[in-house]
Design a protein around this motif. Structure first.
Motif, PDB file in Angstrom:
ATOM      1  N   UNK A 141       0.813  -1.229   0.000  1.00  0.00           N
ATOM      2  CA  UNK A 141       0.000   0.000   0.000  1.00  0.00           C
ATOM      3  C   UNK A 141       0.838   1.267   0.000  1.00  0.00           C
ATOM      4  N   UNK A 142       2.031   1.216   0.580  1.00  0.00           N
ATOM      5  CA  UNK A 142       2.891   2.398   0.625  1.00  0.00           C
ATOM      6  C   UNK A 142       3.466   2.761  -0.736  1.00  0.00           C
ATOM      7  N   UNK A 143       3.571   1.792  -1.628  1.00  0.00           N
ATOM      8  CA  UNK A 143       4.254   2.024  -2.903  1.00  0.00           C
ATOM      9  C   UNK A 143       3.340   1.927  -4.125  1.00  0.00           C
ATOM     10  N   UNK A 144       2.129   1.426  -3.966  1.00  0.00           N
ATOM     11  CA  UNK A 144       1.226   1.304  -5.111  1.00  0.00           C
ATOM     12  C   UNK A 144       1.038   2.661  -5.786  1.00  0.00           C
ATOM     13  N   UNK A 145       1.127   2.674  -7.109  1.00  0.00           N
ATOM     14  CA  UNK A 145       0.974   3.909  -7.863  1.00  0.00           C
ATOM     15  C   UNK A 145      -0.452   4.455  -7.746  1.00  0.00           C
ATOM     16  N   UNK A 146      -0.582   5.756  -7.501  1.00  0.00           N
ATOM     17  CA  UNK A 146      -1.914   6.359  -7.502  1.00  0.00           C
ATOM     18  C   UNK A 146      -2.476   6.529  -8.910  1.00  0.00           C
ATOM     19  N   UNK A 147      -1.630   6.318  -9.894  1.00  0.00           N
ATOM     20  CA  UNK A 147      -2.044   6.409 -11.302  1.00  0.00           C
ATOM     21  C   UNK A 147      -1.628   5.130 -12.009  1.00  0.00           C
ATOM     22  N   UNK A 148      -2.270   4.000 -11.693  1.00  0.00           N
ATOM     23  CA  UNK A 148      -1.798   2.717 -12.232  1.00  0.00           C
ATOM     24  C   UNK A 148      -1.984   2.601 -13.738  1.00  0.00           C
ATOM     25  N   UNK A 149      -1.040   1.904 -14.344  1.00  0.00           N
ATOM     26  CA  UNK A 149      -1.167   1.543 -15.746  1.00  0.00           C
ATOM     27  C   UNK A 149      -1.795   0.160 -15.839  1.00  0.00           C
ATOM     28  N   UNK A 150      -2.149  -0.249 -17.041  1.00  0.00           N
ATOM     29  CA  UNK A 150      -2.722  -1.570 -17.270  1.00  0.00           C
ATOM     30  C   UNK A 150      -1.715  -2.436 -18.023  1.00  0.00           C
ATOM     31  N   UNK A 151      -1.836  -3.766 -17.935  1.00  0.00           N
ATOM     32  CA  UNK A 151      -0.903  -4.626 -18.673  1.00  0.00           C
ATOM     33  C   UNK A 151      -0.859  -4.341 -20.170  1.00  0.00           C
ATOM     34  N   UNK A 152      -1.993  -3.968 -20.740  1.00  0.00           N
ATOM     35  CA  UNK A 152      -2.034  -3.730 -22.181  1.00  0.00           C
ATOM     36  C   UNK A 152      -1.200  -2.522 -22.603  1.00  0.00           C
ATOM     37  N   UNK A 153      -0.811  -1.685 -21.640  1.00  0.00           N
ATOM     38  CA  UNK A 153       0.026  -0.525 -21.945  1.00  0.00           C
ATOM     39  C   UNK A 153       1.516  -0.868 -21.938  1.00  0.00           C
ATOM     40  N   UNK A 154       1.860  -2.082 -21.518  1.00  0.00           N
ATOM     41  CA  UNK A 154       3.255  -2.456 -21.296  1.00  0.00           C
ATOM     42  C   UNK A 154       3.767  -3.366 -22.414  1.00  0.00           C
ATOM     43  N   UNK A 155       4.975  -3.117 -22.868  1.00  0.00           N
ATOM     44  CA  UNK A 155       5.659  -3.984 -23.821  1.00  0.00           C
ATOM     45  C   UNK A 155       7.011  -4.369 -23.242  1.00  0.00           C
ATOM     46  N   UNK A 156       7.224  -5.671 -23.062  1.00  0.00           N
ATOM     47  CA  UNK A 156       8.517  -6.168 -22.590  1.00  0.00           C
ATOM     48  C   UNK A 156       9.495  -6.247 -23.759  1.00  0.00           C
ATOM     49  N   UNK A 157      10.682  -5.697 -23.567  1.00  0.00           N
ATOM     50  CA  UNK A 157      11.739  -5.790 -24.564  1.00  0.00           C
ATOM     51  C   UNK A 157      12.971  -6.380 -23.873  1.00  0.00           C
ATOM     52  N   UNK A 158      13.373  -7.568 -24.293  1.00  0.00           N
ATOM     53  CA  UNK A 158      14.542  -8.209 -23.708  1.00  0.00           C
ATOM     54  C   UNK A 158      14.310  -8.796 -22.332  1.00  0.00           C
ATOM     55  N   UNK A 159      13.074  -8.924 -21.910  1.00  0.00           N
ATOM     56  CA  UNK A 159      12.748  -9.468 -20.589  1.00  0.00           C
ATOM     57  C   UNK A 159      12.789 -10.981 -20.656  1.00  0.00           C
ATOM     58  N   UNK A 168       3.284 -16.553 -12.673  1.00  0.00           N
ATOM     59  CA  UNK A 168       1.882 -16.775 -12.305  1.00  0.00           C
ATOM     60  C   UNK A 168       1.084 -15.479 -12.377  1.00  0.00           C
ATOM     61  N   UNK A 169       1.659 -14.394 -11.869  1.00  0.00           N
ATOM     62  CA  UNK A 169       0.962 -13.112 -11.883  1.00  0.00           C
ATOM     63  C   UNK A 169       0.726 -12.609 -13.302  1.00  0.00           C
ATOM     64  N   UNK A 170       1.700 -12.787 -14.176  1.00  0.00           N
ATOM     65  CA  UNK A 170       1.629 -12.232 -15.518  1.00  0.00           C
ATOM     66  C   UNK A 170       0.879 -13.126 -16.505  1.00  0.00           C
ATOM     67  N   UNK A 171       0.647 -14.377 -16.118  1.00  0.00           N
ATOM     68  CA  UNK A 171      -0.011 -15.316 -17.029  1.00  0.00           C
ATOM     69  C   UNK A 171      -1.386 -14.785 -17.455  1.00  0.00           C
ATOM     70  N   UNK A 172      -1.612 -14.756 -18.755  1.00  0.00           N
ATOM     71  CA  UNK A 172      -2.904 -14.327 -19.284  1.00  0.00           C
ATOM     72  C   UNK A 172      -3.061 -12.827 -19.415  1.00  0.00           C
ATOM     73  N   UNK A 173      -2.087 -12.057 -18.941  1.00  0.00           N
ATOM     74  CA  UNK A 173      -2.170 -10.606 -19.068  1.00  0.00           C
ATOM     75  C   UNK A 173      -1.626 -10.183 -20.428  1.00  0.00           C
TER      76      UNK A 173
END
Length: 280
Positions: A141-159, A168-173
């Motif tokens: 709760x101390x670090x959660x972003x007050x302006x969260x993004x969604x998985x669809x906004x993220x692109x992994x490059x070289x991950x 497990x958390x990322x599966x299906x996102x």
């Protein structure tokens, strides 16, 4: 994009490395290469800090650095580039970009690790390893972003290095993923950004995204990374396609002066790519 302003944030307390203080050495070296007229130095606590009764190691110092960076960002009317610390320093930059651009923001996550650990499952408790999780609105709760993004906004490059809990958390996102083995990495990433309909871009770069054969000044080198040419080509194309809302270059941790001399030019090359869309 407007001319960039550089925020030097030499935070090491979010790292899980026993050699985390090397990040302050890397920040000191970068300070000498950044234009003084466009440099803001963010005060970071000297002490390790306390977990404050949470699973997040050194949380008190991480929060102080985060809040100081937020204040600095609020005073900037230019494109902010955060440099010099661990990956947790990128979180306030993502927050600011998401607040300004909402679902029009695309996040290019150039990092060997997803940093999607939850505090309750993290083996190390390091805030750095939870950065994307907090940007997505989950975690401490101390670090959660007050302006969260969604998985669809993220692109992994070289991950390429995922803990089981992260898988497990990322599966299906709906996070797209492109690696060094992509036959046309730049085209694949540009197609993803175009299809997402984004209006602005945030670029997060952990230097461990690079292959250890080309860059060794990091704490957690991971084989089969991007070449410097692959990374800079993707970044240059991305900032030419979309206005840069902000970015971060993290985890420059030279082990000694010789290692610094070998690797610092690569950091500057990556930085040049990131700012290549700047207005003259």
């Amino acid at each position: 994009m407007s001319k960039p302003v550089f925020l030097l944030v030499p935070e090491w307390q979010g790292s899980d490395s026993s050699r985390a203080m090397q990040l302050t050495d890397g920040a000191a070296l970068l300070r000498e290469d950044l234009p003084r007229s466009a440099l803001t130095e963010v005060a970071v606590p000297l002490e390790a800090g306390d977990a404050l009764g949470t699973p997040v190691a050194r949380l008190s110092s991480v929060l102080q650095a985060r809040d100081a960076t937020r204040r600095a960002l609020a005073e900037i009317d230019a494109t902010p580039i955060i440099v010099g610390g661990d990956c947790a320093t990128s979180l306030p930059g993502i927050e600011a970009a998401a607040r300004a651009h909402g679902d029009g923001l695309a996040v290019l996550w150039c990092n060997a690790h997803p940093h999607a650990q939850h505090p309750s499952t993290s083996p190390s408790g390091a805030a750095s390893g939870m950065t994307l999780r907090h940007a997505l609105g989950d975690g401490s709760p101390d670090l959660i972003s007050p302006n969260p993004i969604t998985p669809s906004q993220v692109t992994f490059v070289g991950t390429r290095a995922f803990d089981p809990e992260e898988e497990e958390f990322l599966r299906g996102k709906s996070i797209a993923m492109f690696g060094a083995d992509d036959p046309d990495l730049k085209t694949s990433v540009m197609r993803r950004l175009k299809d997402a309909g984004a209006t602005h871009l945030y670029v997060h770069i952990d230097l461990d995204v690079l292959d250890p054969a080309e860059f060794s000044a990091v704490h957690s080198a991971v084989p089969f990374g991007l070449s410097v040419s692959q990374l800079t080509e993707v970044i240059r194309a991305a900032v030419a396609l979309l206005p840069l809302a902000g970015g971060a270059i993290c985890e420059f941790a030279p082990s000694d002066p010789a290692n610094a001399a070998d690797n610092q030019p690569t950091v500057l090359r990556v930085l040049a790519a990131l700012t290549s869309g700047s207005a003259a």
